[in-house]
Scaffold this motif. Structure first.
Motif, short mmCIF file in Angstrom:
data_model
loop_
_atom_site.label_atom_id
_atom_site.label_comp_id
_atom_site.label_asym_id
_atom_site.label_seq_id
_atom_site.Cartn_x
_atom_site.Cartn_y
_atom_site.Cartn_z
N GLY A 135 6.89 4.91 1.26
CA GLY A 135 6.00 3.75 1.18
C GLY A 135 6.44 2.59 2.06
N TYR B 91 6.49 -0.36 4.93
CA TYR B 91 5.51 -1.29 5.50
C TYR B 91 6.21 -2.29 6.43
CZ TYR B 91 7.13 -3.99 1.41
OH TYR B 91 7.90 -4.60 0.45
N TYR C 108 0.62 -5.51 3.34
CA TYR C 108 -0.64 -4.94 2.87
C TYR C 108 -0.98 -3.66 3.63
CZ TYR C 108 -5.54 -3.99 2.16
OH TYR C 108 -6.72 -3.34 1.90
N LEU D 200 1.23 -0.71 2.53
CA LEU D 200 0.92 -0.23 1.19
C LEU D 200 -0.44 0.47 1.17
CD1 LEU D 200 2.17 -3.29 -0.87
CD2 LEU D 200 3.24 -1.03 -0.75
N GLU D 201 -1.39 -0.07 1.91
CA GLU D 201 -2.70 0.56 2.00
C GLU D 201 -2.59 1.93 2.68
OE1 GLU D 201 -6.78 1.42 1.99
OE2 GLU D 201 -5.60 0.01 0.79
N THR E 125 -0.07 3.91 2.53
CA THR E 125 0.50 4.83 1.55
C THR E 125 -0.53 5.25 0.52
OG1 THR E 125 2.67 3.79 1.88
CG2 THR E 125 2.41 5.18 -0.06
N LEU E 126 -1.39 4.34 0.11
CA LEU E 126 -2.48 4.72 -0.79
C LEU E 126 -3.41 5.73 -0.11
CD1 LEU E 126 -3.34 1.26 -2.38
CD2 LEU E 126 -2.39 3.24 -3.57
N ILE F 63 6.19 8.42 -5.30
CA ILE F 63 6.61 7.24 -4.54
C ILE F 63 8.05 6.89 -4.90
CG2 ILE F 63 5.81 5.54 -6.26
CD1 ILE F 63 5.42 5.19 -2.45
N GLN G 241 10.97 4.08 -5.51
CA GLN G 241 11.05 2.65 -5.86
C GLN G 241 12.30 2.09 -5.21
OE1 GLN G 241 9.75 1.01 -9.61
NE2 GLN G 241 11.72 0.01 -9.89
N VAL H 111 8.19 0.17 -1.68
CA VAL H 111 7.56 -0.15 -2.96
C VAL H 111 8.62 -0.58 -3.96
CG1 VAL H 111 6.27 0.83 -4.90
CG2 VAL H 111 5.58 1.35 -2.55
N PHE I 293 2.21 0.07 -8.07
CA PHE I 293 1.62 0.87 -7.00
C PHE I 293 0.82 2.03 -7.56
CE2 PHE I 293 1.62 4.48 -4.16
CZ PHE I 293 1.10 3.93 -3.00
N THR J 276 7.05 8.89 -9.87
CA THR J 276 8.03 7.92 -9.39
C THR J 276 9.37 8.64 -9.24
OG1 THR J 276 8.88 7.21 -11.55
CG2 THR J 276 6.88 6.17 -10.77
#
Length: 336
Positions: free
Chosen positions: A13, A15, A21, A24-25, A27-28, A44, A46, A53, A59, A74
């Motif tokens: 994740g 960025y 943003y 993260l977007e 990764t979504l 994902i 942590q 993330v 998330f 996670t």
């Protein structure tokens, strides 16, 4: 014979520091892409103090609204940063939002404790249990026992009820994982009836060979797991097929693997940490190496550990090549 029935991926994740943003977007979008490609799970990492993330629960709450059926995991939440009750509330909320797809994984300790200990905890946190006991309290909270005595109630507008963790998601306990890399951690996880995450890093206890050490962990876990517990084992490997990449990207992938090769040759540090070699090559080369991997042969769930700092297009190419060229050769049919 290797027979993989469940295929998932783990992404860091990443960025840009100046545009979180977009990362993260992206990764979504990768979670959505993985679901369309037919993967069973999307996980994902942590991470704290990095451009990754920092709250897996937040998330995955977003990911739960962008996907329909893929498992959301996670790998892993370091428990030392967390309040066991508040985190349990967050996780049950995500599980309800995802309609029972959450796969929360944990580890002990608190990396960067010298920088974050005083910010995360009030008081003398040096005396706090940041290890197994803290995860045990989280599990106890997830069980949802009522608080106070049998006559204890709380009043809210329009309602009187006995107090307990809310929302309730009783089956979440069967989907809790522990990331174990030593015999001590494996024995604790098995004793608690948790599922097991084992990846490309383990502790060398009595051997310098990575696969031998990992096999010992898997077999010890199965030996000690209580009857009636799910006992899922998800094994992780860094897998980077070259087939769908252009020449420049292939060269970059090979350079990546070469930069990490040295750490796989001997145990690292006082704890004798062993690293598995990255699987970078053609799909056929990777299939041959996976079939020859005795630890992979012991499990039915494979988790692709995507490299750090690759871009969205790289990740999509890797996932597509694995799903279409590698997974069928491991017994995992293509499905969408």
């Amino acid at each position: 014979m290797t027979r993989i029935r469940s295929l998932s991926f783990l992404t860091p994740g990443n960025y840009p520091d100046d545009d979180p943003y977009e990362g993260l977007e992206a990764t979504l979008r990768l979670f959505e892409y993985g679901e369309r490609e037919g993967f069973d799970g999307a996980w994902i990492r942590q991470r704290h103090l990095e451009h990754g993330v920092s709250s897996a629960a937040v998330f995955l709450a977003a990911a739960s609204q962008r996907t329909r059926h893929i498992e959301l995991g996670t790998a892993v939440i370091p428990i030392g940063y967390e309040n066991p009750f508040r985190l349990a509330e967050d996780l049950t909320t995500v599980d309800v939002l995802s309609r029972g797809r959450l796969q929360p994984g944990f580890s002990t300790g608190m990396p960067h404790a010298d920088l974050l200990g005083d910010l995360v905890h009030d008081g003398d946190w040096h005396s706090y249990d940041l290890s197994y006991g803290r995860i045990g309290r989280l599990l106890s909270n997830l069980r949802g026992a009522y608080l106070g005595g049998p006559d204890t109630v709380i009043h809210s507008p329009g309602n009187v009820q006995r107090p307990r963790l809310q929302p309730q998601s009783p089956r979440l306990l069967d989907r809790v994982w522990y990331g174990g890399g030593s015999l001590r951690s494996i024995r604790w996880a098995a004793g608690q009836g948790l599922n097991l995450l084992t990846g490309n890093v383990v502790q060398g206890e009595g051997t310098d060979d990575f696969v031998t050490a990992q096999l010992e962990l898997i077999r010890e876990y199965r030996r000690l797991l209580p009857a009636g517990r799910p006992g899922r084992i998800a094994l992780g490997r860094v897998v980077v097929p070259l087939d769908g990449a252009d020449p420049a990207t292939r060269a970059r992938y090979r350079e990546y693997a070469l930069s990490r090769r040295e750490r796989t040759l001997t145990p690292q540090g006082e704890r004798r940490i062993l690293f598995a070699p990255d699987l970078v090559g053609t799909a056929q080369e990777i299939v041959e190496r996976l079939h020859a991997d005795r630890a992979v042969a012991e499990v039915s769930e494979l988790r692709l550990e995507l490299p750090y700092e690759f871009d969205e297009h790289d990740y999509e190419q890797i996932l597509h090549d694995v799903r279409t060229l590698i997974a069928p050769e491991l017994g995992r049919p293509v499905r969408r």
